[in-house]
Each structure stands twice: as structure tokens, then as C-alpha cells.
Scaffold this motif. Structure first.
Motif, mmCIF file in Angstrom:
data_model
loop_
_atom_site.group_PDB
_atom_site.id
_atom_site.type_symbol
_atom_site.label_atom_id
_atom_site.label_comp_id
_atom_site.label_asym_id
_atom_site.label_seq_id
_atom_site.Cartn_x
_atom_site.Cartn_y
_atom_site.Cartn_z
ATOM 1 N N ALA A 147 34.746 35.595 41.134
ATOM 2 C CA ALA A 147 33.867 36.751 41.334
ATOM 3 C C ALA A 147 32.592 36.672 40.497
ATOM 4 O O ALA A 147 31.537 37.130 40.928
ATOM 5 C CB ALA A 147 34.615 38.036 40.998
ATOM 6 N N TYR A 148 32.691 36.090 39.290
ATOM 7 C CA TYR A 148 31.538 36.038 38.385
ATOM 8 C C TYR A 148 31.400 34.636 37.803
ATOM 9 O O TYR A 148 32.401 33.996 37.472
ATOM 10 C CB TYR A 148 31.690 37.032 37.228
ATOM 11 C CG TYR A 148 31.722 38.479 37.645
ATOM 12 C CD1 TYR A 148 30.547 39.215 37.792
ATOM 13 C CD2 TYR A 148 32.938 39.110 37.913
ATOM 14 C CE1 TYR A 148 30.581 40.540 38.183
ATOM 15 C CE2 TYR A 148 32.977 40.437 38.313
ATOM 16 C CZ TYR A 148 31.793 41.144 38.450
ATOM 17 O OH TYR A 148 31.820 42.457 38.848
ATOM 18 N N VAL A 149 30.169 34.183 37.668
ATOM 19 C CA VAL A 149 29.878 32.961 36.923
ATOM 20 C C VAL A 149 28.801 33.303 35.894
ATOM 21 O O VAL A 149 27.726 33.812 36.247
ATOM 22 C CB VAL A 149 29.398 31.820 37.837
ATOM 23 C CG1 VAL A 149 28.794 30.683 37.008
ATOM 24 C CG2 VAL A 149 30.550 31.279 38.680
ATOM 25 N N VAL A 150 29.122 33.047 34.624
ATOM 26 C CA VAL A 150 28.151 33.239 33.543
ATOM 27 C C VAL A 150 27.564 31.875 33.210
ATOM 28 O O VAL A 150 28.301 30.929 32.925
ATOM 29 C CB VAL A 150 28.836 33.835 32.287
ATOM 30 C CG1 VAL A 150 27.808 34.017 31.174
ATOM 31 C CG2 VAL A 150 29.522 35.144 32.613
ATOM 32 N N MET A 151 26.252 31.748 33.275
ATOM 33 C CA MET A 151 25.584 30.495 32.911
ATOM 34 C C MET A 151 24.849 30.721 31.593
ATOM 35 O O MET A 151 23.727 31.245 31.570
ATOM 36 C CB MET A 151 24.639 30.036 34.015
ATOM 37 C CG MET A 151 25.341 29.808 35.340
ATOM 38 S SD MET A 151 24.369 28.847 36.511
ATOM 39 C CE MET A 151 24.670 27.198 35.931
ATOM 40 N N ASP A 152 25.527 30.363 30.500
ATOM 41 C CA ASP A 152 24.931 30.523 29.174
ATOM 42 C C ASP A 152 23.895 29.418 28.962
ATOM 43 O O ASP A 152 24.084 28.291 29.423
ATOM 44 C CB ASP A 152 26.031 30.445 28.108
ATOM 45 C CG ASP A 152 25.620 31.120 26.808
ATOM 46 O OD1 ASP A 152 24.455 31.540 26.707
ATOM 47 O OD2 ASP A 152 26.468 31.230 25.908
ATOM 48 N N GLU A 153 22.820 29.746 28.252
ATOM 49 C CA GLU A 153 21.728 28.787 27.981
ATOM 50 C C GLU A 153 21.199 28.192 29.284
ATOM 51 O O GLU A 153 21.040 26.985 29.423
ATOM 52 C CB GLU A 153 22.217 27.660 27.044
ATOM 53 C CG GLU A 153 22.978 28.126 25.812
ATOM 54 C CD GLU A 153 22.071 28.602 24.697
ATOM 55 O OE1 GLU A 153 20.846 28.477 24.827
ATOM 56 O OE2 GLU A 153 22.597 29.105 23.693
#
Length: 933
Positions: free
Chosen positions: A160-166
Motif C-alpha cells: 500500500a505504501y512505499v517510503v523512498m528515503d533520501e
């Protein structure tokens, strides 16, 4: 709040927010601190169902937004209307993937989330670790998610969610394309949370995200939660860079700092700052800045530790620690020293004792116990991790680091010191950009610990305070895409969606988005130039005749003269190359020009290799090195012959001295009787040139009294026409540029049998689609041709190393190889590379990097079980043995490629078994240690 009415209004507002954003209120209750405005705005957008792009300074707390996405996934959100009783139906828990650019960040984030949600809810997937990969929340490196998308992994179900840090890493020229691949290929049902450092074109990036991901809210915060004060250290005096915040906004440098630096420069010019030591006779003043131990001591006395001191050199970082130890600095208490030793000993138990000695363990531990450490990519990973842990805990007080720390894990300090504003980027020494300066100084100020952070620039005569003020005040850090199609990407895209849809996907990349936008500005410039060209043409009109025709004759004459001069240079260079190819060991020649001018004896003719001959010579001044055809304005002439001892070691000063004396003993004149002049053909002898000059003299415009004035306008018009044509070509080149590159790659892959004529993926193509390395096509060709078949485990490790290793700097001589099967396999690899390079050049594609032999001996010896000391000494380095950190990093990349071979369906069974044996042979000692998750 000053009045009861205002307090009541604020309570009403909070209650309304709680009813509108219940998930956020739940999340905020467990945080232990109040959300900043930008954090609340981004989280509210997420709860509404929108994607978000959050741009904020380092340490501002962007990751809170990513953690809220994790909370939403674990909580579940209503997907059906509320029932009659008003209760919303909550679906089964959904998944959230949290991606980071580096393994160290993934490990740290995994620990943070486990601490909050428990080990059963959180997994970790990196190249080194696979823990609970089916958990609802999985932390991973971005490449792992890219590979999942291409493989159609079942793990993606329920995502449901993808976090792309940096996410600003997509500007990285080596790995940045992976971020765009993920963003483009994620299912439309996935909500994307992009976290970025402050960039100046956030709106442009958000516009692109809207086109490929749908609704995306951009939240930008320039506010630092911990104020940053900028200083300059001039000698022993510390100055504020700005008088106050208003001066900082205007870039107005503190008057006292400007006055003091001007006075210091004036004293230096008058000679007061000259060294009184051995170099006193040298021309020009010499500035002696503050010593590194003095800087650390000053920071300690002013309460500015812990500090990170950025020195843009690995050797400089190590030297700084040694200088502080030699000065007797000690920044720790007895209790802190005991705790440091306990932590260190618990972390290095897996490393054999003899290896610890080779790695400089005792000197490193001595520095740690005094609160001092270096941090750079050449260190053993476990050593770096210990430094990070001790620094975050406040046990290590001063870390001397290269700029790689700025891209690493969360390691804030009270103070950051920049020793210089110039760094080596692998090719040249370049000035720091405002973006790099902001990123480095962003480490200063620990949220919740420090009231303010401090950044200190050490002044030198080359450092202008106004330049520093510009760096500190500028927020221009534009995000530039580094995306380009690769062979692996092409076969995966064609296999997943087909050729035409794949081309359309590439055209939806951020790279093409930026290129298309830039075309608008270029087209406007072309229009303005065209109008100016017409105006110049009016000024160049001559009443005697057609001045365009006359000017064309002048241009033709200049072009012909240049062509004749170039022809002479080409002939001279060809003669020099031929003469160098004929040289033999012991020939005495004269180097006619350059820093090495004079007599020299040939030590190694270096014939039969690729490219121009570069013989190794020893000059009579005892310099040993390679000369090139560019050092010879005339052909090299053999003047005499002397005997060069067998196995002559040109690195031995004594051997160089004795042989140089023999060269001088020949009695030959150092400079020769004549100067190496140019034997150029007289330009007047050229028939075509004479004909053009005659036409020029007889042209009517030649008699015009305003001839030179007309010519100046015509020359301006000609230059502007040339510039405008280049702009037009750039417009053409940028429009659809990625699609054209993709078409060329598809054509090459079809010709080589990786794609079929009807656009399908062949068995060879499916094998290529599972090779993840920069030289993907070369690896696939080696597998197809059986280059690595029949090798032993150590030989296979050495043979594959040449396609992954890349030396930090160019070296004059190519590294040697283990003889026998390894040398044969590498020779075949070079042949294949040469074929691929030729194909790429013919099609106008970026050429695959040439194999590098520099890691073959170290990995071969290591895989055979030899001692670490011998392995590191066999590295082909300019400045001595290979650093342990470099060895571990490249060995892991070799292991990664070996793992791909072991799992490759296109590799023979025997080779796959050998690859597994090679992995087992390499994973020992310092390589057996993995950061435990």
C-alpha cells in the motif's frame, strides 16, 4: 496562549483535527514530542490518500512522515463506506516498504522500527541480510525493490505504501536511475512517500511525480529545528560569519572578519607570514593555519564538542588522528574509556587476532579511548560502525571524516568544521557547491540536545569570506536526473510490457521530463539569436559588392591554414609514435621538452599493448616513469646503449642513482646541438591557399575602406550562427533522447541474440535480465561464451573481479594477473569487451567501462586462504597497499556477482557450483563479519 478565549479556540481546532485525522492523532500520541507544521501537513495529506514529497533540511525530522506511512499500513484504513452503525470497516493489514539508499541506513531504520513495532512486524532485505521478508513492514535498499518489481515478486501483494528515503539520490550518476525505475514501475495503487534534502526545484520534481504517480502534495520546509551559526577560524581567532540573521539573508559578511582577513593578507604580502624554516628562501609568503590538535582543543574549551571535522582525504583523516595523539589530546574520562574498550572488544571478536594487527587495530583503539577517530570509506566496515555508535553515544568527541559521512547514517554533532572548501572528485580538485556545503554543515545541531549548531570554516589565503557567505546563504541545489537505459533494464522492460510500451515508459522518466522542459528555454534562445543575426547582417552590408561572398573567402583561407598546420602536427606525432615503438631496453634517448627534458635510458619499451606506446624510462635526474608521444616534438633518436641490470627495480633509490650515473657517464649533451624546431610546410606552397588569396585580392569588397568594420560584424554573425546551430542540435537531441537511446540498445541486443526479431526476449535475454551490474552485457557474453568455465573457485573470483572493480584513480601501468587460467579468461574477457565497445561506438551508445585488473591478485590470494597482510600488499595502488575498507567493499561486490552466477539459469551447473564454492572461500575473516540486524 495569552487569553482564555485563545486557549479555548486552540482546543477547538485540535479537537476538529483529531476527528478529521484520527490516524495522525493516534500516531502523534506515541511520539513524545509535538509535530512541526511541515510534518503535520505532510501526514494529513497522506491520511487523505495523497502521495507526498517532503523536502526539508538534514535533521529536520522528515522520517516522521515515513514512519506515519508505516503506521497507516499497520493500522489499516477504511476502504468501504461506514455501516449503518457508523463504524468503518477496516481491511486486513496492508504492507509498507521503507527503502533507503545504503545498507547502513537500512540497518539503522530496521532497528528503529523494531523498537517501536516489534520484530514480528518488521523485516529487512539488503544484499547482506534477509530477515522476516514477508512482514507487513519491510526495510530494504532501493535496488532490492527494483529487482522485485522486474521479477513480479509475490511479496508485492498487498503493498500500500512505499517510503523512498533520501530520494534526492536519483541525482547519483551511478545508481540514481534505480529510483526512477521504482517510481515509474510501482503499481498505481501504491501511495509514494518521497523524502528529500532541500532542493531548489522541488516543484519541478513534484510536477513529474504528478504525471507518473497521480496526486502528489509537495511540502517544503527551509526551517532548521536547531539554529545554525556560521563561523570562520582565522589563525587563533574565531569570527562570526554574519553579524545577525538579517545580514545572513543579505549575504553581508561580518565587517570585523573582512577587516581582519584583509589585514592578514596584507601582512603576508609584506612577508611577515613567511616560514623561517628550511623553506624560507622560497618565493612568496607562506600561511601557517591553526594545527588540527589546536582546533580540537579550542572546540573542547568552548564547549563545541562533539564535532565532525571534514577533511577531503582519507590519508588526511588518518594523519589528523595521529597528530592529535602526538599532541597528547585526551577528551575522555576513565569511565568513558572503559566503556569504549568494552564496546570495541564486543564488536571485533569475529576478526582473527593476526588480522587486527594488520588493520592497525591498536592504534585505532588508542585514538578511540582518547575520544578521537577517523571515518572514511577506506576503513573496515565494522570499524566505521563502531565509530558511528560511539560518536552517537557521545563517547567519541571528535571525528575526522571525508564527505561520504554526509551521505551516511544519522550522526549529528554539535559542531562541524570544514578544513578546506575544495575536494577531489576522482578526476580533479573542485570547489564545494552550495548544495554540498549545506549537506555537510547540516550535521551540526542535535535535535533535542543542542540549543544551536555551529559550522566553522578554517580560513586560508585562498578562502574569501564572501565566497563562504555565498555558500552558506545559497539554496540552489537542483535535482538533476541521472537516468539512462541499460541493457538489463531494456530486456526487463521488453519482457514485462513489450517494446512500444517500454519506450513510452522511458519517455515518462524524470530525465526526459527535465529534457523536454529545457527545450522550451532553448527554443526561445534560438528565436532571439535569429533576430540578432538578421541585425548583424544589416551592419555587414557593403556597397562595393557581396560582402557575404568576400567574408566566406576569408573564412576559407583561415580554415585552410589551420588544416595545413594540423596536418604537420599529425605527421610529427606519427613519426614520434613510430620511433617510440622501435625502442629497446638499454637505449639512451633524449627527451626534447617538458619537465623531464634531458637524457634518459629505456627500462621497458611497453610495446604490443593497447593505445600509444608509453615506454618506462629513467632520466639522468633519477626520475623513473612513462613518457608519451606528446613529450617528443621530434622522433626519439637512439644516441647510445647501456646495460640495464636484469630485474632492475626502478622503485629503489639506490638502483636509480647508479643507473642515472651511467646515463650521465655517456658524455652526451643533455640538450643536444640543435633545438627541436617544427619542420612545417610553408603555407604559401599550398596551391589551393594561393588560389583563395588571389580571389580575395580581386574581390570588389577588398577595396572598401570600411572592409574591417564590415568583417567584424560578419564575424559576430558567423559566431552567433554557429552557436545557434548548436542550440538547434541540442533541441533535436533532447526531444525524445531516451527513446532513441532505447531503440539503439534494442537494436544491439537483437543483433546479439538477446531479443528476437519480433520483439520477444530470448533465453539469453532472460539470463541478462537477472544480471545486476554496471557491465551487465559483458557478464552475459562471458557466460554465453563459456569464458569462466573450468576455473577453480579462487580463479573464478579473480576472473569476475575485472568486470566489477574500478580503481579510485588512474595508474600508469596495468596491473599483473595470476598466470594460467585466470590470465586466459581475462584475455577472452578483454576480447569480448573490445567487440562490445566497437558495437556501442558504431551505434552511438555510452561505451561499457574497460575491465580493470587491479583487484585480481588480492581476491585470488584471499580466496586461496592467504593472510590478510599479504592480500592487502598485493593491491595495485599508487600509494602503497590497498585499504582494508576498499578490499572489503570490492570483495563484497565480487561475492554479489558470484551469487548472481550461482543463481543464474543461463550458467552451466558446474560453474554455478564453483561460484558457490568461491563465495564460501571469500566469506572468511574480515569478510565473514556482517552488520547484525
Amino acid at each position: 496562549m495569552s487569553s482564555p478565549a485563545e486557549r479555548y479556540a486552540e482546543a477547538r481546532r485540535r479537537a476538529a483535527q483529531a476527528s478529521q485525522f484520527p490516524a495522525l492523532e493516534e500516531f502523534a500520541l506515541d511520539l513524545g514530542f509535538d509535530l512541526d507544521d511541515f510534518q503535520r501537513e505532510a501526514c494529513q495529506s497522506l491520511e487523505r490518500g495523497s502521495g507526498v514529497l517532503v523536502c526539508a533540511p538534514t535533521g529536520a525530522g522528515k522520517t516522521v512522515v515515513g514512519e506515519f506511512a508505516v503506521h497507516l499500513a499497520l493500522r489499516g484504513t477504511p476502504t468501504t463506506p461506514a455501516g449503518a452503525d457508523g463504524a468503518a470497516a477496516l481491511p486486513a493489514r496492508r504492507k509498507c516498504f521503507y527503502t533507503t539508499p545504503i545498507k547502513a541506513l537500512s540497518n539503522q531504520k530496521y532497528h528503529d522500527l523494531v523498537e517501536r513495532y516489534g520484530a514480528e512486524q518488521v523485516g529487512l532485505l539488503t544484499g547482506d541480510n534477509a530477515i522476516n521478508g514477508d512482514a507487513p513492514v519491510v526495510v530494504m535498499t532501493t535496488e532490492v525493490l527494483r529487482n522485485m518489481l522486474y521479477a513480479g515478486s509475490a511479496t508485492l501483494e498487498g503493498l500500500a505504501y512505499v517510503v523512498m528515503d533520501e530520494v534526492h539520490y536519483l541525482a547519483d550518476r551511478f545508481r540514481g536511475g534505480v529510483w526512477e525505475e521504482v517510481i515509474i514501475h510501482l503499481p498505481a495503487s501504491v501511495t509514494l512517500v518521497s523524502l528529500s534534502a532541500t532542493v531548489s526545484n522541488a516543484e519541478e520534481f513534484a510536477d513529474w511525480l504528478v504525471t507518473v504517480r497521480g496526486e502528489t502534495v509537495v511540502v517544503v520546509s527551509e526551517h532548521r529545528p536547531v539554529p545554525l551559526w556560521q563561523h570562520m577560524l582565522v589563525g587563533k581567532r574565531m569570527f562570526d560569519l554574519f553579524h545577525d540573521a538579517d545580514a545572513a539573508r543579505k549575504h553581508d559578511v561580518h565587517p570585523e572578519l573582512l577587516r581582519h582577513t584583509r589585514d592578514t593578507l596584507r601582512r603576508l604580502e609584506l612577508g611577515e607570514g613567511r616560514s623561517a624554516g628550511p623553506g624560507a628562501g622560497r618565493r612568496g609568503p607562506r600561511w601557517r593555519g591553526p594545527m588540527r590538535p589546536d582546533i580540537v582543543d579550542r572546540l573542547d574549551r568552548e564547549g563545541l564538542l562533539p564535532a565532525i571535522l571534514f577533511i577531503f582525504s582519507r590519508a588526511g583523516c588518518a594523519a589528523a588522528v595521529q597528530q592529535c595523539l602526538a599532541a597528547g589530546l585526551r577528551l575522555t574520562s576513565p569511565e568513558e574509556r572503559a566503556e569504549i574498550r568494552r564496546v570495541v572488544e564486543s564488536r571485533v571478536t569475529a576478526i582473527p587476532g593476526e588480522d587486527l594487527t594488520v588493520l592497525g587495530y591498536w592504534e585505532w583503539l588508542d585514538g578511540l579511548e582518547r575520544g578521537l577517530a577517523a571515518h572514511h570509506a577506506g576503513m573496515l566496515p565494522v570499524f566505521k560502525e563502531v565509530v558511528e555508535e560511539l560518536f552517537v553515544r557521545g563517547l567519541v568527541k571528535a571525528v575526522f571524516a571525508t564527505e561520504t559521512l554526509a551521505l551516511g547514517i544519522n550522526m549529528p554533532a554539535r559542531c562541524v568544521v570544514l578544513e578546506r572548501l575544495v575536494k577531489f572528485n576522482g578526476e580533479a580538485h573542485v570547489d564545494l557547491t552550495p548544495g554540498e556545503y549545506t549537506q555537510l554543515t547540516g550535521r551540526a545541531g542535535r535535535r533535542g540536545i543542542d540549543v544551536e549548531g555551529h559550522a566553522v570554516v578554517v580560513w586560508s589565503p585562498e578562502t574569501d569570506p564572501r565566497h563562504v557567505a555565498g555558500l552558506a546563504s545559497t539554496r540552489t541545489y537542483p535535482l538533476r536526473s541521472s537516468f539512462r537505459p541499460s541493457y538489463n533494464m531494456a530486456v526487463n522492460l521488453v519482457g514485462t510490457v513489450g517494446t512500444d510500451p517500454a519506450r513510452a515508459l522511458l519517455e515518462s522518466s524524470f530525465a526526459q521530463f527535465q529534457a523536454d522542459r529545457s527545450v522550451v528555454g532553448l527554443a526561445r534562445q534560438v528565436q532571439r539569436n535569429t533576430e540578432t543575426i538578421d541585425a548583424y547582417g544589416v551592419e555587414a552590408v557593403c556597397h562595393h559588392g557581396d560582402f557575404d561572398e568576400y567574408f566566406a573567402l576569408r573564412v576559407a583561407i583561415a580554415d585552410r591554414e589551420r588544416a595545413i598546420a594540423r596536418q604537420g602536427q599529425t605527421q610529427r606525432k606519427a613519426a614520434a609514435v613510430a620511433s617510440l615503438e622501435r625502442l629497446r631496453v638499454g637505449d639512451v634517448i633524449r627527451v626534447p621538452s617538458g619537465r623531464r627534458a634531458g637524457l634518459a635510458v629505456v627500462l621497458d619499451p611497453a610495446t604490443g599493448g593497447f593505445g600509444e606506446p608509453r615506454p618506462l624510462v629513467l632520466t639522468q635526474d633519477r626520475w623513473a616513469g612513462r613518457v608519451t608521444p606528446g613529450d617528443f616534438t621530434t622522433p626519439a633518436e637512439v644516441l647510445a646503449r647501456i646495460r640495464v641490470p636484469k630485474h632492475f627495480n626502478h622503485r629503489s633509490p639506490a638502483a636509480r642513482r647508479d643507473l642515472a650515473a651511467e646515463v650521465s657517464g655517456t658524455g652526451l649533451d643533455r640538450h643536444g646541438g640543435r633545438r627541436g624546431g617544427r619542420s612545417r610546410q610553408a603555407v604559401g606552397e599550398d596551391h589551393r591557399l594561393s588560389q583563395l588569396r588571389t580571389e580575395l585580392r580581386h574581390h570588389p569588397c577588398h577595396a572598401c575602406p570600411d572592409r574591417e568594420e564590415h568583417a567584424r560584424w560578419a564575424e559576430r554573425r558567423r559566431r552567433l550562427e554557429k552557436d545557434t546551430e548548436e542550440l538547434r542540435q541540442r533541441v533535436t537531441g533532447r526531444t525524445g533522447s531516451l527513446a532513441r537511446t532505447f531503440d539503439r540498445i534494442v537494436a544491439l541486443l537483437t543483433a546479439r541474440g538477446y531479443l528476437s526479431a519480433d520483439g520477444g526476449v530470448t533465453d539469453a535475454g532472460r539470463m541478462l535480465g537477472r544480471i545486476w551490474t554496471e557491465a551487465d552485457l559483458l557478464v552475459a557474453e562471458c557466460l554465453r561464451r563459456g569464458v569462466w568455465d573450468g576455473l577453480s573457485p579462487a580463479e573464478l573470483a579473480a576472473a569476475v573481479s575485472v568486470v566489477v572493480f574500478e580503481a579510485r584513480r588512474d595508474v600508469d601501468e596495468r596491473a599483473s594477473l595470476p598466470r594460467g587460467p585466470v590470465a586466459d579468461a581475462v584475455e577472452e574477457t578483454l576480447t569480448l569487451w573490445s567487440e562490445i565497445e566497437s558495437d556501442e561506438a558504431d551505434r552511438g551508445l555510452t561505451v561499457t567501462r574497460e575491465p580493470d585488473f587491479g583487484f585480481a591478485w588480492p581476491i585470488y590470494r584471499w580466496a586461496r586462504g592467504e593472510a590478510l597482510a599479504k592480500v592487502l600488499a598485493s593491491g595495485h595502488q599508487i600509494d602503497g597497499e590497498m585499504p582494508a575498507g576498499d578490499f572489503v567493499r570490492w570483495a563484497r561486490q565480487v561475492v554479489d556477482l558470484l551469487g548472481q552466477l550461482a543463481d543464474s539459469g543461463g550458467a552451466p551447473t558446474e560453474l554455478r557450483a564453483t561460484a558457490r564454492q568461491a563465495i564460501a572461500a571469500v566469506n572468511r575473516g574480515v569478510l565473514a563479519y556482517h552488520a547484525s540486524a
